[in-house]
Design a protein around this motif. Structure first.
Motif, PDB file in Angstrom:
ATOM      1  N   LYS A   4      31.444  45.457  53.342  1.00  0.00           N
ATOM      2  CA  LYS A   4      32.327  45.439  52.161  1.00  0.00           C
ATOM      3  C   LYS A   4      32.463  46.834  51.533  1.00  0.00           C
ATOM      4  N   THR A   5      31.328  47.463  51.302  1.00  0.00           N
ATOM      5  CA  THR A   5      31.344  48.790  50.683  1.00  0.00           C
ATOM      6  C   THR A   5      32.003  49.809  51.610  1.00  0.00           C
ATOM      7  N   LYS A   6      31.681  49.696  52.878  1.00  0.00           N
ATOM      8  CA  LYS A   6      32.198  50.651  53.865  1.00  0.00           C
ATOM      9  C   LYS A   6      33.730  50.579  53.954  1.00  0.00           C
ATOM     10  N   ASP A  64      35.561  46.928  42.860  1.00  0.00           N
ATOM     11  CA  ASP A  64      34.379  47.423  43.570  1.00  0.00           C
ATOM     12  C   ASP A  64      33.226  46.441  43.440  1.00  0.00           C
ATOM     13  N   THR A  65      32.432  46.393  44.465  1.00  0.00           N
ATOM     14  CA  THR A  65      31.267  45.528  44.438  1.00  0.00           C
ATOM     15  C   THR A  65      30.027  46.397  44.589  1.00  0.00           C
ATOM     16  N   PRO A  66      29.245  46.503  43.524  1.00  0.00           N
ATOM     17  CA  PRO A  66      28.119  47.428  43.566  1.00  0.00           C
ATOM     18  C   PRO A  66      27.004  46.917  44.460  1.00  0.00           C
ATOM     19  N   GLY A  67      26.288  47.840  45.035  1.00  0.00           N
ATOM     20  CA  GLY A  67      25.119  47.504  45.836  1.00  0.00           C
ATOM     21  C   GLY A  67      25.437  46.495  46.911  1.00  0.00           C
ATOM     22  N   HIS A  68      24.559  45.562  47.051  1.00  0.00           N
ATOM     23  CA  HIS A  68      24.759  44.535  48.060  1.00  0.00           C
ATOM     24  C   HIS A  68      25.590  43.382  47.524  1.00  0.00           C
ATOM     25  N   ALA A  69      26.157  43.590  46.354  1.00  0.00           N
ATOM     26  CA  ALA A  69      26.783  42.465  45.683  1.00  0.00           C
ATOM     27  C   ALA A  69      28.191  42.198  46.181  1.00  0.00           C
TER      28      ALA A  69
HETATM   29 MG    MG Z   1      27.953  46.796  49.613  1.00  0.00          MG
END
Ligand code: MG
Ligand code: GDP
Length: 477
Positions: A23-25, A81-86
């Motif tokens: 997701k973050t990537k 945006d979704t912070p961290g593993h969230a």
């Molecule tokens: Mg992430």
């Protein structure tokens, strides 16, 4: 008034999925591409969101087959945006989802995982349309990377073994969707986008398929959601987070979904004591384009901000505003059925002095309505939390752990709360307890609790509260 399909706002997009699916990537990749493309049409990182303007989408989708027939009618995408593993779960406003469309990320090597299924259920419950990024295709056996091509051509140019593996894994994923009662198909084989969810093969590392993903989001938004995306002057804005910033004082980060905010506007918001505040917007702030948000005070002031955007508001008296807040697994160990929450209360603008009272009533009612949805037990612990989001997360956890709660509140523990808890003591000892999640306990409240035998457990991690309460309960037995 004046709403029309020729004046659409940016679509608000959320990214969901199991941990480590990318997701973050995917967001990183979107941003990096825009750095390479230079400032013009560049993506900006906004408060809690990434704004991808349509010029940038046009650039990134040039490689998509048949795109020249597409007319771009939305001004862009605002990706939360979704912070961290969230990942997000519950972007709400007045019971419906703030999120217009979602990207559900699935690791092609792993298929549907636990949190994928939880995400799916949330999307179903909120009736949020979504597309699936079938991510990490570069990890398929013997994958050869080809940049700047339509992903269909990239797949058909792979060797036979790679294509085989791709087909097998894709079929597996489609089967898993069927097990969840959903039709799914590769986006280029989708017989009916209204009843089949589209899978877009992507790699967030090589960027393959990202253009296809953007193109599909835009065309789906335009074909399915045009009505919903018609720009409206009626303000729809939600507080995500309340943050103290050096030099600015307490600020609030919000997502402006519809309407506009102007410097000097009189805004009305619910506060943690069940009341409301009325304050003037001192400044509307957005980060410098293409700079990381972390840099303090690196904001640009705007006289006016038009939806959909992420924006920081600086004003007096914001300390008690109730935030939605994105809760991440990393930041607080807060898990709500494995899914963290974003939820928030609305910000209202009083356009004239006589609207102020009406707005105040409305935000208070709004908060009461949100809290009123919560089902309370006759016997149970008292629960207090700092934000609506953290309250919901804690309640969800207590429900799963079969710990009943008889009262909920947002804000610090004061004497009155202790009095309330002490009346529970008489009914059942273990429930003369206040679980204070990420909130202060006033000193005189603690003193009174000690006198009356009320237990106050205070922590900013849900599991710690749970552990403390469970130990206390054991002790009482
Ligand atoms: Mg992430
Ligand atoms: P999140 O938890 O869903 O946000 O996942 P991340 O974006 O943090 O990615 C988790 C891990 O998977 C990181 O090590 C990434 O580098 C890796 N990853 C993400 N997307 C891809 C991809 O498309 N291909 C490959 N090979 N690795 C990826």
């Amino acid at each position: 008034k004046n709403r029309s399909v020729s004046n659409l706002r940016a679509a608000v997009i959320c990214v969901l999925g199991h941990v480590d699916t990318g997701k973050t990537k995917i967001l990183d990749k979107l941003r990096r591409t825009s750095v390479q493309a230079g400032e013009a049409g560049g993506i900006t990182q906004q408060i809690g969101a990434t704004n991808v303007p349509i010029e940038n989408i046009k650039e990134q989708t040039k490689i998509v087959r048949g795109i020249s027939q597409t007319e771009f009618r939305i001004p862009g995408l605002l990706i939360i945006d979704t912070p961290g593993h969230a990942s997000f779960s519950n972007l709400r406003s007045r019971g419906s989802s703030l999120c217009d469309m979602a990207i559900l990320v699935v690791d092609i090597m792993h298929g549907l995982e636990e949190q994928t299924i939880e995400s799916l259920n949330l999307l179903k419950a909120k009736k949020t349309p979504f597309v699936v990024a079938l991510n990490k295709i570069d990890r398929l056996y013997d994958w050869s990377t080809m940049s700047r091509k339509d992903v269909r051509d990239i797949i058909s140019s792979q060797g036979p073994n790679t294509q085989n593996e791709f087909q097998t894994r894709t079929k597996q994923v489609i089967l898993q969707f069927a097990e969840q009662g959903m039709n799914a198909a590769l986006f280029y084989e989708n017989p009916d986008p209204k009843t089949y969810v589209s899978l877009v093969p992507t790699s967030a590392i090589t960027g393959e398929g990202m253009g296809n993903l953007l193109a599909l989001l835009v065309t789906n938004c335009q074909s399915m959601l045009a009505k919903r995306l018609m720009f409206s002057e009626e303000l729809q804005a939600t507080v995500l987070e309340v943050k103290a910033i050096t030099g600015l004082g307490t600020t609030i980060d919000c997502i402006l979904v519809n309407g506009r905010l102007r410097e000097g506007d009189t805004v009305v918001m619910a506060t943690s004591d069940g009341g409301s505040i009325v304050t003037q917007i001192r400044s509307l702030l957005m980060p410098q384009p293409m700079k990381e948000l972390r840099v303090k005070n690196d904001y640009i002031e705007h006289k006016e901000v038009v939806a959909a955007q992420g924006v920081k508001i600086a004003a007096k008296d914001l300390e008690k505003v109730i935030a939605g807040k994105i809760l991440s697994v990393e930041s607080g160990g807060v898990v709500c059925s494995g899914q963290p929450i974003i939820s928030g209360l609305n910000i209202l603008v009083a356009r004239s002095p006589d609207e102020v009272e009406i707005c105040k009533e409305e935000v208070v009612k709004d908060l009461a309505r949100e809290l009123g949805r919560i089902k309370l037990q006759d016997r149970g612990v008292l629960v207090q939390a700092s934000t609506l989001g953290s309250l919901e997360a804690l309640l969800e956890f207590l429900k799963d752990s079969k710990i009943p709660y008889s009262s909920v509140k947002i804000g610090p523990v004061v004497k009155r709360d202790v009095m309330k808890a002490s009346s529970m003591l008489e009914r059942e000892n273990q429930y003369g307890t206040i679980l204070a999640f990420d909130v202060k306990v006033e000193r005189d409240a603690q003193e009174l609790a000690d006198q009356l035998g009320v237990k106050i457990f205070q922590a900013d991690i849900i599991y710690h509260l749970f552990d403390q309460f469970t130990a206390h309960r054991e002790q009482l037995k």
